[in-house]
Scaffold this active site. Structure first.
Site, PDB file in Angstrom:
ATOM      1  N   LYS A  32       0.750  -1.340   0.097  1.00  0.00           N
ATOM      2  CA  LYS A  32      -0.055  -0.078  -0.014  1.00  0.00           C
ATOM      3  C   LYS A  32       0.781   1.258  -0.210  1.00  0.00           C
ATOM      4  O   LYS A  32       0.556   2.214  -0.609  1.00  0.00           O
ATOM      5  CB  LYS A  32      -0.965  -0.122   1.293  1.00  0.00           C
ATOM      6  CG  LYS A  32      -0.322   0.110   2.469  1.00  0.00           C
ATOM      7  CD  LYS A  32      -1.385  -0.044   3.635  1.00  0.00           C
ATOM      8  CE  LYS A  32      -0.765  -0.729   4.853  1.00  0.00           C
ATOM      9  NZ  LYS A  32      -0.249   0.776   5.632  1.00  0.00           N
ATOM     10  N   THR A  33       2.009   1.073   0.711  1.00  0.00           N
ATOM     11  CA  THR A  33       2.703   2.467   0.748  1.00  0.00           C
ATOM     12  C   THR A  33       3.442   2.730  -0.914  1.00  0.00           C
ATOM     13  O   THR A  33       3.295   3.677  -1.156  1.00  0.00           O
ATOM     14  CB  THR A  33       4.098   2.121   1.491  1.00  0.00           C
ATOM     15  OG1 THR A  33       3.523   1.745   2.873  1.00  0.00           O
ATOM     16  CG2 THR A  33       4.566   3.532   1.909  1.00  0.00           C
ATOM     17  N   ASP A 219      -3.438   7.251   4.995  1.00  0.00           N
ATOM     18  CA  ASP A 219      -2.746   5.987   5.334  1.00  0.00           C
ATOM     19  C   ASP A 219      -3.459   5.326   6.537  1.00  0.00           C
ATOM     20  O   ASP A 219      -3.856   6.086   7.407  1.00  0.00           O
ATOM     21  CB  ASP A 219      -1.546   5.778   5.336  1.00  0.00           C
ATOM     22  CG  ASP A 219      -0.899   4.586   5.325  1.00  0.00           C
ATOM     23  OD1 ASP A 219      -1.563   3.633   4.928  1.00  0.00           O
ATOM     24  OD2 ASP A 219       0.515   4.502   5.432  1.00  0.00           O
ATOM     25  N   GLU A 220      -3.466   4.049   6.936  1.00  0.00           N
ATOM     26  CA  GLU A 220      -3.830   3.219   8.162  1.00  0.00           C
ATOM     27  C   GLU A 220      -5.422   4.029   8.330  1.00  0.00           C
ATOM     28  O   GLU A 220      -5.811   4.215   9.488  1.00  0.00           O
ATOM     29  CB  GLU A 220      -3.002   3.544   9.206  1.00  0.00           C
ATOM     30  CG  GLU A 220      -1.850   3.248   8.716  1.00  0.00           C
ATOM     31  CD  GLU A 220      -1.367   1.793   9.095  1.00  0.00           C
ATOM     32  OE1 GLU A 220      -2.277   1.054   9.219  1.00  0.00           O
ATOM     33  OE2 GLU A 220      -0.171   1.257   9.006  1.00  0.00           O
ATOM     34  N   GLN A 250      -6.514  -4.955  10.312  1.00  0.00           N
ATOM     35  CA  GLN A 250      -5.654  -4.347  11.092  1.00  0.00           C
ATOM     36  C   GLN A 250      -5.892  -3.173  12.090  1.00  0.00           C
ATOM     37  O   GLN A 250      -4.909  -2.273  12.449  1.00  0.00           O
ATOM     38  CB  GLN A 250      -4.313  -3.989  10.324  1.00  0.00           C
ATOM     39  CG  GLN A 250      -3.662  -5.067   9.603  1.00  0.00           C
ATOM     40  CD  GLN A 250      -2.342  -4.620   8.725  1.00  0.00           C
ATOM     41  OE1 GLN A 250      -1.584  -4.181   9.132  1.00  0.00           O
ATOM     42  NE2 GLN A 250      -2.549  -4.930   7.446  1.00  0.00           N
ATOM     43  N   ARG A 610       3.691  -9.583  10.085  1.00  0.00           N
ATOM     44  CA  ARG A 610       4.818  -8.805  10.358  1.00  0.00           C
ATOM     45  C   ARG A 610       6.241  -9.783   9.941  1.00  0.00           C
ATOM     46  O   ARG A 610       7.160  -9.401   9.466  1.00  0.00           O
ATOM     47  CB  ARG A 610       5.381  -8.449  11.644  1.00  0.00           C
ATOM     48  CG  ARG A 610       4.498  -7.352  12.350  1.00  0.00           C
ATOM     49  CD  ARG A 610       4.145  -6.275  11.511  1.00  0.00           C
ATOM     50  NE  ARG A 610       2.979  -6.444  10.884  1.00  0.00           N
ATOM     51  CZ  ARG A 610       2.300  -5.915   9.941  1.00  0.00           C
ATOM     52  NH1 ARG A 610       3.221  -4.736   9.394  1.00  0.00           N
ATOM     53  NH2 ARG A 610       1.286  -6.106   9.044  1.00  0.00           N
TER      54      ARG A 610
END
Length: 788
Positions: A32-33, A219-220, A250, A610
């Site tokens: 996504k980044t 974002d997030e 998340q 992660r």
DNA sequence: CGCGAGGATATTTTT
DNA sequence: TATCCTCGCG
């Protein structure tokens, strides 16, 4: 061949749709980044959008910095004019410009949790509320929750009419607001709420920012709260080019007001939104993804997605169960060593140990010190929470914002000037009666009744602050801190206060000066900013997260909570403390809120994802919790992973405290050998134990690895105390270079003769007969004795 | 007013 | 277990 060719189809789609609302549901590790950075690049390069018109909001300052870097790398110019920041930084920037419009000076102070607590305590005392019955913490989180929802004090009282306690909280909230205003201070939540307030109150200000931010990316997004949602909605209302990126699986910040509905209902708010799902994962092996998918599947309320990869299945997930938390920690430390030993191309920074609560870091840390493995701990004690740093910051705040009574009061008697509480209270009472600030009251000493003996002392303090204010007009922040240290003889104060650690503490002050210097450098170079200022420095300090301070040049194993690990990735990940009641925490298990467990499960999902190559889950059947041994079963999240993905089958072994027989006799204690024979469900299977003991025999020889420290920039993320033994003293457990009968010298006690030297459980214990100070017993690693 | 001793008390996660 | 807070004494 363009930079956009490297995107997959979905990513490309999300990148190209620049106009109108876009929702990107991006699974963990789905790039996504990449999408956001490419999108920014695309806007600037292909759509001729002025970088000035782009706003990207990230979750942490670190993420913001990385994003800017990546954009720069993509197109090589112009990224410095894009607004990339966190919600909080963005709001501060806006408020600095316009706070006068809502009744605050531009040099407002940002209160941290301690300041808040002090203020609340004062208010409670004044209002006659017993903080034993109604804790400051409770009040604080209630107020914070209200502010997250943009609820004012009046509003709060209105909606909580029936409940007496909540009425009380409402009253405190009301007074708290009044005091913040009086002190010219904002708390964290205010930064968001007051910005919304500003936009509501001043149409023209909002219009100005709406016009400016034509393209907005968040974002997030799953972790935004109501205030943040409103903020974004307002800003995007005009051009409607809003692109939000997130993953409902998340969402892990409900306790902080995050509302998962923001992402789940995005399409309801923006019916014309284009929705893109990114499900291809570029981070982990299929095994890891399968485990994550299976765990998260147990959550009811979510958008269905399934992560996949073409990277291959990779190694199985390791599961290990231990009798105690100590054994668990030993295993992790040894396992890291073993893997690096087996594969020398690996670095310490390839490993991360994640846990649910900060308290769990202690055992791990001890073990890492013992094994001489370089590590960093993220979180726990923030650098800026240290007493000496806070003292200096309080001075700076008092100098910067004279209306900040909380910080003025805090330093009134630091260093000790013989001004006690009685005197301080009298000044405060006068200030309140006259409706002026504490500092102003000090400037009118003659008028304050009952001030006699302390008068000279108070006068000296006032003069000091005035001198420092003058200094501040012309000096850099770094020089100002130096002036504070000089004028207050702070170093001497530290020596008197805490001889043993005064040097370290002084180092921290030095570190703060370096921070100030670095800030001034950065601010001077930032074309978009307002240049360096004291307010600016204090603001930066207030808004740093633990994770922000993490340099990526350090080759160290990282230890942190699962929350801090969000957005990060590591080849090797250990999830420690996979115990029922630890993770999921007993708070969520015992709560009647159904979503509690689901949130914990999302946290487990975050943790698992992660890992890039290798994931290890560990469990301990018993742990020391606040001085008591507690017994825990294997976390349900481990049991939710299909057995064939694990290299060892977990046994539920669930057990409620007080049930079954209580381990009050030594033979039953988990650390005794007898225990293992009786307690197979907890000890794990026989094969595992055989393996464990085999491991012991072939245990690697301890290699002392010199921790990497870059000159002039000490990593203050790690706890200083433990690092000391690595940096300045001997590694623990290594035999010192002196022996019985040798003459040695100690920093504090001077010279003496070594009487005895024996190996303790952790480290050599050395007994020294000092010429001056007499006999002392100390640990070799911490004593820092040198042979003379 | 400062300091020390001792008891109480807490423990999820954090911008 | 470790910190925090209160209380009492010098």
């Amino acid at each position: 061949m363009s930079i956009y060719d490297t995107l997959n189809r979905e990513q490309y789609k999300a990148c190209m749709r620049t106009e109108g609302p876009v929702l990107i549901l991006a699974g963990a590790g789905s790039g996504k980044t990449r999408v956001i950075t490419h999108r920014i690049a695309y806007l600037m390069e292909e759509c001729d959008v002025n970088p000035w018109n782009i706003l990207a909001i990230t979750f942490t300052n670190k993420a913001a910095g990385e994003m800017r870097e990546r954009v720069d790398r993509l197109i090589g110019f112009g990224s410095e004019s894009v607004w990339i920041s966190t919600f909080h930084s963005m709001c501060v920037r806006i408020l600095r410009r316009h706070s006068d419009l809502i009744g605050y000076d531009h040099n407002f102070t940002i209160y941290d949790t301690d300041d808040q607590k002090t203020l609340i305590r004062q208010i409670c005392a004044r209002m006659g509320i017993d903080t034993k019955q109604l804790r400051e913490r409770t009040i604080m989180s209630a107020i914070s929750a209200a502010k997250d929802k943009l609820q004012t004090a009046i509003n709060y009282k209105d909606t909580h009419k029936i409940d007496f306690e909540q009425q009380q909280i409402g009253d405190v909230y009301e007074e708290y607001e009044r005091q913040l205003r009086k002190n010219n201070a904002f708390d964290f939540d205010d930064l968001l709420m007051k910005t919304v307030e500003l936009f509501n109150a001043r149409e023209e200000v909002l219009a100005n920012y709406q016009e400016r931010f034509r393209y907005i990316m968040v974002d997030e997004y799953q972790d935004t709260n109501e205030a943040q949602f409103q903020l974004v909605r307002m800003l995007a209302a005009k051009h409607r080019n809003l692109c939000v990126v997130g993953d409902d699986d998340q969402s892990i910040y409900k306790f902080r007001g995050a509302d998962i509905r923001n992402i789940l209902d995005f399409e309801k708010v923006y019916p014309d939104a284009m929705v893109v799902k990114l499900e291809q994962n570029y981070r982990s092996t299929q095994t890891i993804l399968d485990a994550a998918n299976h765990v998260i599947r147990n959550n009811a309320r979510r958008k269905d997605k399934k992560l996949w990869t073409d990277a291959g299945s990779g190694a199985k997930i390791h599961f290990r169960s231990f009798n105690t938390g100590i054994e668990e920690a030993s295993f992790i430390a040894e396992d890291v060593k073993k893997r690096i030993h087996e594969n020398p191309s690996l670095h310490f920074r390839d490993f991360a140990v994640l846990y649910r609560t900060n308290a769990q870091s202690r055992l791990l840390e001890d073990r890492f010190v013992q094994e001489s493995i370089p590590y960093n701990i993220v979180g726990g004690h923030n650098f800026y929470d240290r007493m000496e740093v806070k003292d200096i910051l309080s001075y700076l705040r008092t100098i910067d914002n004279g209306r900040d009574d909380i910080n003025t009061q805090r330093i009134l008697n630091v260093p000790k000037r013989g001004i006690g509480k009685t005197t301080s209270d009298r000044v405060m009472a006068y200030a309140q009666a006259m409706g002026i600030s504490f500092m102003e009251a000090l400037e009118r000493l003659d008028d304050i009744p009952d001030i006699t003996r302390a008068k000279t002392k108070l006068q000296a303090f006032t003069d000091l602050i005035h001198r420092l204010r003058d200094e501040a007009k012309t000096s850099s922040v770094g020089d100002l801190i130096n002036a504070i240290v000089e004028e207050t003889e702070y170093e001497q104060y530290l020596k008197d206060y805490d001889e043993e650690n005064s040097e370290d503490r002084m180092d921290n002050v030095g570190e703060l000066i370096s921070k100030a210097a670095a800030y001034e450098q950065d601010a001077a170079e930032d074309a978009e900013g307002d240049g360096p200022s004291l307010s600016g420095f204090l603001e930066e300090v207030a808004l740093v997260a633990d994770i922000d301070q993490l340099g990526d040049d350090d080759d160290r194993v990282l230890l942190m909570t699962l929350h801090s690990a969000k957005g990060l990735e590591f080849p090797f990940v250990y999830l420690a403390g996979m115990d029922e009641n630890i993770f999921p925490s007993y708070m969520s298990i015992n709560s009647d809120d159904e979503d509690g467990i689901e949130e914990e499960r999302r946290l487990a999902y975050v943790g698992i994802t992660r890992a890039k190559k290798d994931l290890t889950l560990t469990h301990a059947a018993s742990r020391m919790m606040r001085g008591e041994v507690q017994f825990y079963g294997v976390s349900r999240f481990v049991l939710e992973i299909p057995e064939d993905l694990l290299d060892e089958t977990p046994r539920a072994g669930r057990r409620v405290f007080g049930e079954e027989k209580s381990p009050d006799d030594d033979a039953d204690m988990p650390w005794s050998d007898g225990y293992r024979e009786h307690r197979t469900p907890f000890a794990g299977r026989g094969t595992e134990r055989a393996k464990a003991s085999a491991k012991k025999d072939t245990r690697l020889k301890a290699v002392y690895v010199k921790p990497h420290t870059s000159e002039g920039r000490k990593p203050f993320i790690a706890k200083m105390g433990s690092l000391d033994s690595l940096q300045k003293g001997l590694p623990a457990g290594v035999k010192p270079d002196y022996d019985i009968g040798d003459r040695v010298s100690h920093v504090k006690y001077g010279e003496g003769t070594v009487l005895s030297l024996e190996k303790g459980p952790k480290d050599y214990k050395v007994k020294v007969d000092f010429d001056e100070a007499g006999q002392k017993v100390m640990y070799a690693a911490f004593a820092k004795l040198s042979k003379v």
